[in-house]
Design a protein around this motif. Sequence first.
Motif, mmCIF file in Angstrom:
data_model
loop_
_atom_site.group_PDB
_atom_site.id
_atom_site.type_symbol
_atom_site.label_atom_id
_atom_site.label_comp_id
_atom_site.label_asym_id
_atom_site.label_seq_id
_atom_site.Cartn_x
_atom_site.Cartn_y
_atom_site.Cartn_z
ATOM 1 N N ARG A 42 9.177 -8.987 2.089
ATOM 2 C CA ARG A 42 9.145 -10.045 1.084
ATOM 3 C C ARG A 42 9.041 -11.417 1.737
ATOM 4 N NH1 ARG A 42 13.266 -6.852 -1.508
ATOM 5 N NH2 ARG A 42 14.912 -8.321 -0.895
ATOM 6 N N ARG A 64 2.852 -13.292 -1.933
ATOM 7 C CA ARG A 64 1.649 -12.553 -2.329
ATOM 8 C C ARG A 64 0.412 -13.440 -2.250
ATOM 9 N NH1 ARG A 64 0.407 -7.982 -6.750
ATOM 10 N NH2 ARG A 64 2.202 -7.089 -5.720
ATOM 11 N N GLY A 87 -4.878 -1.796 -9.891
ATOM 12 C CA GLY A 87 -3.473 -2.193 -9.919
ATOM 13 C C GLY A 87 -2.556 -1.467 -8.958
ATOM 14 N N ASP A 88 -2.555 -0.124 -9.018
ATOM 15 C CA ASP A 88 -1.631 0.641 -8.175
ATOM 16 C C ASP A 88 -1.941 0.460 -6.688
ATOM 17 O OD1 ASP A 88 -0.391 1.497 -10.393
ATOM 18 O OD2 ASP A 88 -1.303 3.488 -10.444
ATOM 19 N N GLN A 128 -3.527 -2.035 -5.297
ATOM 20 C CA GLN A 128 -3.246 -3.419 -4.931
ATOM 21 C C GLN A 128 -1.755 -3.610 -4.659
ATOM 22 O OE1 GLN A 128 -3.303 -7.670 -7.242
ATOM 23 N NE2 GLN A 128 -5.093 -6.352 -7.549
ATOM 24 N N ASP A 129 -0.932 -3.066 -5.547
ATOM 25 C CA ASP A 129 0.514 -3.185 -5.357
ATOM 26 C C ASP A 129 0.962 -2.519 -4.059
ATOM 27 O OD1 ASP A 129 0.823 -4.597 -7.672
ATOM 28 O OD2 ASP A 129 1.356 -2.854 -8.899
ATOM 29 N N LYS A 130 0.336 -1.382 -3.748
ATOM 30 C CA LYS A 130 0.706 -0.668 -2.530
ATOM 31 C C LYS A 130 0.384 -1.495 -1.287
ATOM 32 C CE LYS A 130 0.054 3.711 -0.066
ATOM 33 N NZ LYS A 130 -0.656 5.021 -0.053
ATOM 34 N N ARG A 154 2.740 -4.515 -1.122
ATOM 35 C CA ARG A 154 4.135 -4.122 -0.904
ATOM 36 C C ARG A 154 4.427 -4.021 0.589
ATOM 37 N NH1 ARG A 154 4.182 0.920 -3.111
ATOM 38 N NH2 ARG A 154 3.902 -0.095 -5.133
ATOM 39 N N TRP A 168 0.920 -4.834 6.824
ATOM 40 C CA TRP A 168 0.008 -4.732 5.685
ATOM 41 C C TRP A 168 -1.401 -4.464 6.223
ATOM 42 C CZ3 TRP A 168 3.641 -8.402 6.561
ATOM 43 C CH2 TRP A 168 4.647 -8.604 5.602
#
Length: 286
Positions: free
Chosen positions: A53, A57, A72-73, A75-77, A80, A97
């Motif tokens: 964190r 973002r 969406g999924d 991208q979030d992965k 994260r 990342w």
Amino acid sequence: MAYVPGVALLAALVVGCSAGADGNANGADSKAGSPTVTPAPPGKYLTLPAPCRAVPRSTLKDLLPGAAELPGDQQDKVFRGSAAVTYDTDRKVGCSWKSDAPSATRSLSVDFERVVSYDPAVSDDDRADTVYAKKEKAAGLSSSTPPGPPDEKDKKGEESEGSGKAEDPADADTDADATGSAEPSPSESSGGSTDGTPGSSSSPEEALPSRILDNLGDAAFLQDLPKQAGSPAQHHTVSVVFRTSNVVVTVRYAEQPALITQVPDGRELQEKAQALARKLAETLSE
């Protein structure tokens, strides 16, 4: 009345013993000439940030092109991140990342190390400075190395010799991972291996060599590692390491173009890695 002097003598003895006990308790009579040892001050940081964190973002979207266009999924992965395996989150944490775009793959990692000195005579900051200095030495750099002038001298050397090797004594040592150290990178990144093929870096900016950085934490350096051993031909990694008080932070930012005719823009990688390092330093200082 005959017993009064005896009582007075007893009282005097009691007072004398008490004074002697107090003197020993205060250390005045134990070793008159011995100096008092004051423990070194502790470091500023007692904890570390949550690494995954630590990078906003909005910054990740800039550093990982193509990730924002993913479903969406997925991208979030990507945003994260993946936490580094560590057995003591009070002492060392990290996160990485990675995003795959049609033109290139980019990866980012951030590591935080909180240094604690167990020697009362050595402060946490001094111990952290030793840890940082080892990393700086491993990069083939020295705090006495001037950050800017070598580039200009290298350019003059290119005019006289054609190979741009006028002055790179520190870069000759820069990490055994770099196959030509930092010396070949300017000539390669100036367009010699692109075959004129246009791409994300058809005329890539010439990257500055590994160097000491100013105005970043208490001490900092940048290591530029194009063409690491065992990596694909145009893989390019930039590391920025800095120390602030008793915390040492490492930022690694890399690009692997999809086509071998494309050359990563080393200057862009360096600028973005430094910008992130400065943000992290500001966040730690808050």
